[in-house]
Write a protein that holds these residues in place. Structure first.
Motif, PDB file in Angstrom:
ATOM      1  N   TYR A 349       0.751  -1.195  -0.260  1.00  0.00           N
ATOM      2  CA  TYR A 349      -0.210  -0.007  -0.107  1.00  0.00           C
ATOM      3  C   TYR A 349       0.886   1.236  -0.002  1.00  0.00           C
ATOM      4  O   TYR A 349       1.996   1.291   0.718  1.00  0.00           O
ATOM      5  N   ALA A 350       0.294   2.223  -0.581  1.00  0.00           N
ATOM      6  CA  ALA A 350       1.183   3.619  -0.773  1.00  0.00           C
ATOM      7  C   ALA A 350      -0.167   4.612  -0.824  1.00  0.00           C
ATOM      8  O   ALA A 350      -1.006   4.533  -1.608  1.00  0.00           O
ATOM      9  N   LYS A 351      -0.150   5.511   0.197  1.00  0.00           N
ATOM     10  CA  LYS A 351      -1.263   6.529   0.398  1.00  0.00           C
ATOM     11  C   LYS A 351      -2.593   5.787   0.732  1.00  0.00           C
ATOM     12  O   LYS A 351      -3.447   6.403  -0.006  1.00  0.00           O
ATOM     13  N   GLY A 352      -2.723   4.799   1.053  1.00  0.00           N
ATOM     14  CA  GLY A 352      -4.180   4.231   1.296  1.00  0.00           C
ATOM     15  C   GLY A 352      -4.542   3.315  -0.016  1.00  0.00           C
ATOM     16  O   GLY A 352      -5.739   2.948   0.027  1.00  0.00           O
ATOM     17  N   CYS A 353      -3.614   3.318  -1.083  1.00  0.00           N
ATOM     18  CA  CYS A 353      -4.122   2.350  -2.322  1.00  0.00           C
ATOM     19  C   CYS A 353      -3.385   1.501  -2.585  1.00  0.00           C
ATOM     20  O   CYS A 353      -1.968   1.565  -1.949  1.00  0.00           O
ATOM     21  N   LEU A 354      -3.636   0.319  -2.968  1.00  0.00           N
ATOM     22  CA  LEU A 354      -2.799  -0.653  -3.526  1.00  0.00           C
ATOM     23  C   LEU A 354      -1.943  -0.385  -4.549  1.00  0.00           C
ATOM     24  O   LEU A 354      -2.367   0.164  -5.843  1.00  0.00           O
ATOM     25  N   VAL A 355      -0.653  -0.646  -4.389  1.00  0.00           N
ATOM     26  CA  VAL A 355       0.327  -0.435  -5.439  1.00  0.00           C
ATOM     27  C   VAL A 355       0.228  -1.003  -6.779  1.00  0.00           C
ATOM     28  O   VAL A 355       0.388  -0.299  -7.832  1.00  0.00           O
ATOM     29  N   GLU A 356      -0.067  -2.300  -6.713  1.00  0.00           N
ATOM     30  CA  GLU A 356      -0.545  -3.172  -7.895  1.00  0.00           C
ATOM     31  C   GLU A 356      -1.712  -3.385  -7.838  1.00  0.00           C
ATOM     32  O   GLU A 356      -2.197  -4.631  -7.543  1.00  0.00           O
ATOM     33  N   PRO A 357      -2.807  -2.767  -8.512  1.00  0.00           N
ATOM     34  CA  PRO A 357      -4.313  -3.110  -8.104  1.00  0.00           C
ATOM     35  C   PRO A 357      -4.435  -4.421  -9.307  1.00  0.00           C
ATOM     36  O   PRO A 357      -3.920  -4.473 -10.260  1.00  0.00           O
ATOM     37  N   ILE A 362     -10.422  -3.470  -8.169  1.00  0.00           N
ATOM     38  CA  ILE A 362     -10.638  -1.998  -8.773  1.00  0.00           C
ATOM     39  C   ILE A 362     -12.374  -2.047  -8.662  1.00  0.00           C
ATOM     40  O   ILE A 362     -12.670  -0.968  -8.295  1.00  0.00           O
ATOM     41  N   VAL A 363     -13.111  -3.240  -8.756  1.00  0.00           N
ATOM     42  CA  VAL A 363     -14.587  -3.189  -8.532  1.00  0.00           C
ATOM     43  C   VAL A 363     -15.030  -2.916  -7.262  1.00  0.00           C
ATOM     44  O   VAL A 363     -15.679  -2.121  -6.767  1.00  0.00           O
ATOM     45  N   ARG A 364     -14.200  -3.537  -6.409  1.00  0.00           N
ATOM     46  CA  ARG A 364     -14.389  -3.263  -4.729  1.00  0.00           C
ATOM     47  C   ARG A 364     -14.229  -2.058  -4.507  1.00  0.00           C
ATOM     48  O   ARG A 364     -14.815  -1.332  -3.401  1.00  0.00           O
ATOM     49  N   ARG A 365     -13.105  -1.216  -4.907  1.00  0.00           N
ATOM     50  CA  ARG A 365     -12.737   0.109  -4.890  1.00  0.00           C
ATOM     51  C   ARG A 365     -14.024   1.037  -5.322  1.00  0.00           C
ATOM     52  O   ARG A 365     -14.393   2.298  -4.847  1.00  0.00           O
ATOM     53  N   LYS A 366     -14.721   0.649  -6.358  1.00  0.00           N
ATOM     54  CA  LYS A 366     -15.734   1.581  -6.784  1.00  0.00           C
ATOM     55  C   LYS A 366     -16.897   1.450  -5.948  1.00  0.00           C
ATOM     56  O   LYS A 366     -17.620   2.218  -5.591  1.00  0.00           O
ATOM     57  N   MET A 367     -16.963   0.078  -5.223  1.00  0.00           N
ATOM     58  CA  MET A 367     -18.010   0.066  -4.204  1.00  0.00           C
ATOM     59  C   MET A 367     -17.945   1.094  -2.853  1.00  0.00           C
ATOM     60  O   MET A 367     -18.676   1.573  -2.587  1.00  0.00           O
ATOM     61  N   GLN A 368     -16.492   1.068  -2.772  1.00  0.00           N
ATOM     62  CA  GLN A 368     -16.023   2.059  -1.500  1.00  0.00           C
ATOM     63  C   GLN A 368     -16.560   3.290  -2.112  1.00  0.00           C
ATOM     64  O   GLN A 368     -16.760   4.368  -1.140  1.00  0.00           O
ATOM     65  N   ASP A 369     -16.249   3.666  -3.279  1.00  0.00           N
ATOM     66  CA  ASP A 369     -16.593   5.189  -3.751  1.00  0.00           C
ATOM     67  C   ASP A 369     -18.196   5.603  -3.519  1.00  0.00           C
ATOM     68  O   ASP A 369     -18.218   6.549  -3.155  1.00  0.00           O
ATOM     69  N   LEU A 370     -18.960   4.451  -3.678  1.00  0.00           N
ATOM     70  CA  LEU A 370     -20.191   4.869  -3.584  1.00  0.00           C
ATOM     71  C   LEU A 370     -20.717   5.048  -2.010  1.00  0.00           C
ATOM     72  O   LEU A 370     -21.502   5.835  -1.425  1.00  0.00           O
TER      73      LEU A 370
END
Length: 416
Positions: A349-357, A362-370
């Motif tokens: 992780y770097a700055k709260g995001c996965l370094v190699e997505p 990516i799909v679960r990150r979109k769910m977190q954006d909602l």
């Protein structure tokens, strides 16, 4: 003579008090340093606010998944009344009411009054349902990678076997589909064998030894940074959090630990015993390597700490897992936000995001954006929902007046 007697009486009373002084063995005080335990390490450590925020979002997303599964298990319609959902509060692990939680996320939950019974009902919004379907499709498309991850986990185990119950606990983290026992284990019978219906065994135990993720990192460090093989051969990537205080002598201890040889996670533990000279340190380092590789095989490089305990016997880990994770803050980070503790692989992780997505992340990150939207942009959401309702009502030919709080008639079919 009287003065002497009074002095003697005072001395005897003072002597009686001295019996309970610091030199008496009945009430000696301990002035040594307090014992360093896992709880004290949790309290004294430096927190990573970005990973803690991410852990909070992940827990909320898990609650949504549990609510969706309960809604599907009803099998009586596309929505459930809030009165029935209120019974699920303790089961999903919510501290607030179901109604308050559902109203906080209008982009995830659609709350509406029933046109006949007038009670509030809830269903998953179209955006969230589409992302959940997309996640399911991505998991099915990455079936070959999932099989490889399972084979690596079995190769790390001491006997080439794992309990299916333990795999089921981290099925979301490994990217396994629902019902993976039939869709993966039974389907790939050439690679896996079921033993006693609850234990899976690797069929081919003599295949090539897999390469751990940390070994690939060592090779890149050796080629790109021109480091000596002695310093890199058994080293791990260390990333301390911001504000971490390095005490005197810590660098030397860390350098010696990095150079300490150990049995790699895909190799059998040979050549040293736990009670031999230096054997315990090498055993702990091998346990760090096994946990490091286990986290590397997950989709989001994180696992609940309490679920790692179910792999202790299969991976031959003879130390306390939580204390081991806290002992190496440069490799692992434990977030204590919420009811459960989540361990992150810090280097991933770097700055709260996965370094190699990856596609699943990516799909679960979109769910977190909602989830992060909260109640923002609700006016646009309401206008788009009204347009869909009028279009669907016109297509069906049956429409109820909006002033009466009515909805499209086909939705009423199968209502609980």
């Amino acid at each position: 003579m009287k003065l002497f007697e009074s002095a003697f009486s005072l001395s005897t009373t003072d002597f009686s008090r001295l019996r309970f002084g610091p030199f008496n063995h009945f009430c000696q005080r301990r002035w040594g340093k307090p014992a360093v335990t896992a709880q004290t390490r949790l309290e004294d450590r430096i927190r990573d606010l970005k990973l803690d925020t991410l852990a909070t979002q992940i827990r909320k997303l898990r609650i949504i998944f549990k609510l969706r599964e309960l809604m599907i298990d009803r099998k009586r319609g596309p929505f459930v009344s809030l009165q029935i959902m209120s019974r699920w509060r303790n089961f999903v692990g919510l501290r607030i009411g179901i109604g308050d939680f559902v109203h906080k996320y209008p982009h995830v939950f659609d709350v509406f009054p029933h046109p006949l019974r007038r009670n509030l009902c809830c269903r998953i919004t179209g955006k969230m349902a589409a992302l959940m379907k997309q996640e399911e499709n991505v998991i099915n498309d990455s079936e070959i990678e999932t099989v490889q991850r399972l084979k690596k986990l079995l190769m790390m185990s001491a006997n080439g076997t794992l309990h299916i119950h333990a795999l089921r606990l981290i099925s979301k983290e490994l990217g396994l589909p629902d019902g993976f026992r039939e869709s993966i284990l039974v389907k790939y019978s050439d690679d896996f064998r079921l033993v006693d219906l609850e234990i899976v065994e690797l069929v081919d135990k003599h295949e090539n030894v897999a390469v751990a993720e940390v070994e690939q990192w060592r090779e890149r460090e050796f080629r790109e940074k021109w480091l000596s093989e002695f310093d890199v051969k058994f080293a791990f990537p260390i990333n301390f959090p911001t504000g971490y205080k390095i005490k005197g002598g810590f660098r030397e201890k860390l350098r010696n630990w990095q150079r300490l040889p150990y049995a790699k996670p895909y190799e059998k533990r040979q050549g040293f015993g736990v009670r031999s000279c230096g054997g315990m340190h090498r055993h702990e380092k091998r346990a760090v390597a096994v946990l490091h590789e286990l986290l590397s095989l997950t989709v989001e490089k994180l696992v609940d700490v309490e679920r790692l305990v179910h792999f202790r016997r299969d991976f031959a880990i003879e130390v306390n897992i939580r204390e081991l994770l806290l002992k190496h803050p440069g490799i692992f980070y434990i977030s204590t936000k919420g009811n459960t503790q989540i361990v992150f692989l810090r280097e991933a992780y770097a700055k709260g995001c996965l370094v190699e997505p990856n596609p699943i992340y990516i799909v679960r990150r979109k769910m977190q954006d909602l989830l992060l939207l909260g109640r923002r942009h609700t006016k646009q959401l309401e206008s788009s929902m009204e347009i869909k309702e009028h279009v669907s009502a016109a297509d069906n030919g049956d429409c109820l007046s909006k002033s009466e709080g009515s909805w499209v008639l086909p939705i009423l079919q199968g209502f609980d």
